[in-house]
Design a protein around this motif. Structure first.
Motif, PDB file in Angstrom:
ATOM      1  N   UNK A  47      78.259  51.048 -17.309  1.00 12.91           N
ATOM      2  CA  UNK A  47      78.515  49.749 -16.686  1.00 12.91           C
ATOM      3  C   UNK A  47      77.225  49.073 -16.241  1.00 12.91           C
ATOM      4  N   UNK A  48      76.259  49.878 -15.799  1.00  6.55           N
ATOM      5  CA  UNK A  48      74.972  49.310 -15.386  1.00  6.55           C
ATOM      6  C   UNK A  48      74.251  48.667 -16.566  1.00  6.55           C
ATOM      7  N   UNK A  49      74.309  49.288 -17.720  1.00  7.56           N
ATOM      8  CA  UNK A  49      73.669  48.721 -18.916  1.00  7.56           C
ATOM      9  C   UNK A  49      74.322  47.396 -19.288  1.00  7.56           C
ATOM     10  N   UNK A  50      75.652  47.344 -19.277  1.00 10.02           N
ATOM     11  CA  UNK A  50      76.346  46.091 -19.593  1.00 10.02           C
ATOM     12  C   UNK A  50      76.025  45.012 -18.560  1.00 10.02           C
ATOM     13  N   UNK A  51      75.925  45.405 -17.292  1.00 12.47           N
ATOM     14  CA  UNK A  51      75.599  44.427 -16.244  1.00 12.47           C
ATOM     15  C   UNK A  51      74.217  43.825 -16.458  1.00 12.47           C
ATOM     16  N   UNK A  56      70.482  39.448 -18.061  1.00 15.70           N
ATOM     17  CA  UNK A  56      69.414  38.902 -18.887  1.00 15.70           C
ATOM     18  C   UNK A  56      69.869  37.660 -19.650  1.00 15.70           C
ATOM     19  N   UNK A  57      71.112  37.649 -20.107  1.00 11.64           N
ATOM     20  CA  UNK A  57      71.641  36.456 -20.771  1.00 11.64           C
ATOM     21  C   UNK A  57      71.710  35.280 -19.807  1.00 11.64           C
ATOM     22  N   UNK A  58      72.151  35.531 -18.573  1.00 13.65           N
ATOM     23  CA  UNK A  58      72.211  34.465 -17.574  1.00 13.65           C
ATOM     24  C   UNK A  58      70.814  33.923 -17.245  1.00 13.65           C
ATOM     25  N   UNK A  59      69.839  34.803 -17.130  1.00 14.80           N
ATOM     26  CA  UNK A  59      68.476  34.363 -16.853  1.00 14.80           C
ATOM     27  C   UNK A  59      67.921  33.529 -18.004  1.00 14.80           C
ATOM     28  N   UNK A  60      68.302  33.861 -19.221  1.00 16.70           N
ATOM     29  CA  UNK A  60      67.836  33.092 -20.374  1.00 16.70           C
ATOM     30  C   UNK A  60      68.473  31.709 -20.404  1.00 16.70           C
ATOM     31  N   UNK A  61      69.758  31.617 -20.045  1.00 17.48           N
ATOM     32  CA  UNK A  61      70.460  30.338 -20.109  1.00 17.48           C
ATOM     33  C   UNK A  61      70.143  29.468 -18.895  1.00 17.48           C
ATOM     34  N   UNK A  62      70.175  30.048 -17.711  1.00 14.89           N
ATOM     35  CA  UNK A  62      70.029  29.269 -16.478  1.00 14.89           C
ATOM     36  C   UNK A  62      68.566  29.001 -16.148  1.00 14.89           C
ATOM     37  N   UNK A  63      67.751  30.050 -16.136  1.00 11.73           N
ATOM     38  CA  UNK A  63      66.352  29.917 -15.730  1.00 11.73           C
ATOM     39  C   UNK A  63      65.395  29.730 -16.904  1.00 11.73           C
ATOM     40  N   UNK A  64      65.918  29.594 -18.105  1.00 18.00           N
ATOM     41  CA  UNK A  64      65.105  29.329 -19.299  1.00 18.00           C
ATOM     42  C   UNK A  64      64.069  30.422 -19.557  1.00 18.00           C
ATOM     43  N   UNK A  67      63.467  33.308 -25.187  1.00 17.57           N
ATOM     44  CA  UNK A  67      64.562  33.870 -25.974  1.00 17.57           C
ATOM     45  C   UNK A  67      64.163  35.176 -26.641  1.00 17.57           C
ATOM     46  N   UNK A  68      62.976  35.226 -27.239  1.00 20.57           N
ATOM     47  CA  UNK A  68      62.571  36.437 -27.961  1.00 20.57           C
ATOM     48  C   UNK A  68      62.416  37.626 -27.009  1.00 20.57           C
ATOM     49  N   UNK A  69      61.823  37.376 -25.860  1.00 22.81           N
ATOM     50  CA  UNK A  69      61.673  38.463 -24.892  1.00 22.81           C
ATOM     51  C   UNK A  69      63.028  38.926 -24.369  1.00 22.81           C
ATOM     52  N   UNK A  70      63.945  37.969 -24.178  1.00 23.06           N
ATOM     53  CA  UNK A  70      65.292  38.330 -23.731  1.00 23.06           C
ATOM     54  C   UNK A  70      66.019  39.150 -24.782  1.00 23.06           C
ATOM     55  N   UNK A  71      65.881  38.757 -26.048  1.00 25.32           N
ATOM     56  CA  UNK A  71      66.509  39.526 -27.124  1.00 25.32           C
ATOM     57  C   UNK A  71      65.920  40.930 -27.213  1.00 25.32           C
ATOM     58  N   UNK A  74      67.551  42.877 -24.374  1.00 25.28           N
ATOM     59  CA  UNK A  74      68.943  43.208 -24.686  1.00 25.28           C
ATOM     60  C   UNK A  74      69.016  44.292 -25.754  1.00 25.28           C
ATOM     61  N   UNK A  75      68.188  44.148 -26.795  1.00 22.43           N
ATOM     62  CA  UNK A  75      68.169  45.178 -27.834  1.00 22.43           C
ATOM     63  C   UNK A  75      67.742  46.536 -27.299  1.00 22.43           C
ATOM     64  N   UNK A  76      66.810  46.535 -26.348  1.00 19.44           N
ATOM     65  CA  UNK A  76      66.378  47.798 -25.747  1.00 19.44           C
ATOM     66  C   UNK A  76      67.522  48.463 -25.001  1.00 19.44           C
ATOM     67  N   UNK A  77      68.302  47.676 -24.273  1.00  9.79           N
ATOM     68  CA  UNK A  77      69.415  48.262 -23.529  1.00  9.79           C
ATOM     69  C   UNK A  77      70.536  48.715 -24.463  1.00  9.79           C
ATOM     70  N   UNK A  78      70.655  48.083 -25.621  1.00 15.02           N
ATOM     71  CA  UNK A  78      71.606  48.582 -26.613  1.00 15.02           C
ATOM     72  C   UNK A  78      71.158  49.954 -27.124  1.00 15.02           C
TER      73      UNK A  78
END
Length: 224
Positions: A47-51, A56-64, A67-71, A74-78
């Motif tokens: 659950x912590x990984x999904x959270x 990170x998605x919210x930070x990318x959308x809201x705080x700009x 994108x590449x660093x966010x991806x 996310x890929x690392x947590x996958x």
């Protein structure tokens, strides 16, 4: 003054030793707690990984955030999530585990470069040297991001995972005696946490160094 600086150095060394022992004791306790509640720990980490992925998605959308660093994050947590398939056991030579270790360092480098370049650009655009840009994240915000989104999951996995060399022997390994099958020791039935192994090896090394230096434990005095 020449004595007070020496006192300061001595106090710093003693404080560092106490801090190191406190951290080691805390990690040892966490490893014991995970070993006693493996199922709960697996659910919590999943659950912590999904959270953190959602954060990170919210930070990318809201705080700009980039994108590449966010991806990459996310890929690392996958990839970290892939280590949960045989939780809490892990092979140190597993390509997935090695990839996770590389991604931790890569994520740290990428986000460190992002925040440092962001601060540098913000201060270059400031009209005065004494002006503080409004869109520059504070040290607390940067440290919190690194603690939650970069280091928390890898650190939790490192504390929780156990070395697979200590699990039950398979058909190709040594046979288990009847006494072990009936009432085997607790360490033989399950793997030992890597943190516990590290702490115990360090303590054993300190004991060997002490023995080489001529120090004896109270038990040795009693036997002699």
């Amino acid at each position: 003054m020449w004595l007070l600086p020496l006192v300061g150095y001595l106090g710093s060394i003693v404080g560092f030793c106490f801090l190191t022992l406190a951290i080691a004791s805390g990690l040892y306790y966490l490893a014991e707690l995970v070993e006693e509640h493996t199922v709960i720990a697996k659910r919590f980490l999943t659950k912590l990984i999904y959270f953190i992925i959602g954060l990170q998605l919210l930070l990318c959308v809201v705080d700009r955030f980039p994108l590449l660093s966010t991806l990459l994050g996310i890929g690392s947590h996958v990839v970290y999530l892939g280590n949960m398939r045989r939780f809490p056991y892990v092979r140190l030579t597993d390509p997935l585990f090695i990839t996770s270790c590389v991604l931790v360092l890569l994520n740290h480098y990428v986000w460190l470069q992002h925040f440092s370049h962001h601060q540098e650009r913000a201060y270059q655009n400031a009209s005065s040297y004494y002006d503080i840009p409004e869109d520059v994240p504070t040290f607390t915000e940067i440290a919190s991001y690194f603690g939650l989104c970069v280091w928390l999951v890898p650190f939790a996995l490192f504390v929780s995972l156990s070395a697979s060399d200590n699990v039950l022997p398979t058909m190709g390994s040594e046979s288990v005696s009847s006494g072990d099958l009936g009432g085997g020791s607790k360490s033989a039935r399950r793997g030992q946490g890597m943190i516990k192994a590290v702490v115990e090896n360090v303590l054993a090394g300190i004991g060997e160094v002490g023995a080489m230096a001529g120090w004896k434990r109270h038990d040795d005095h009693r036997l002699s």
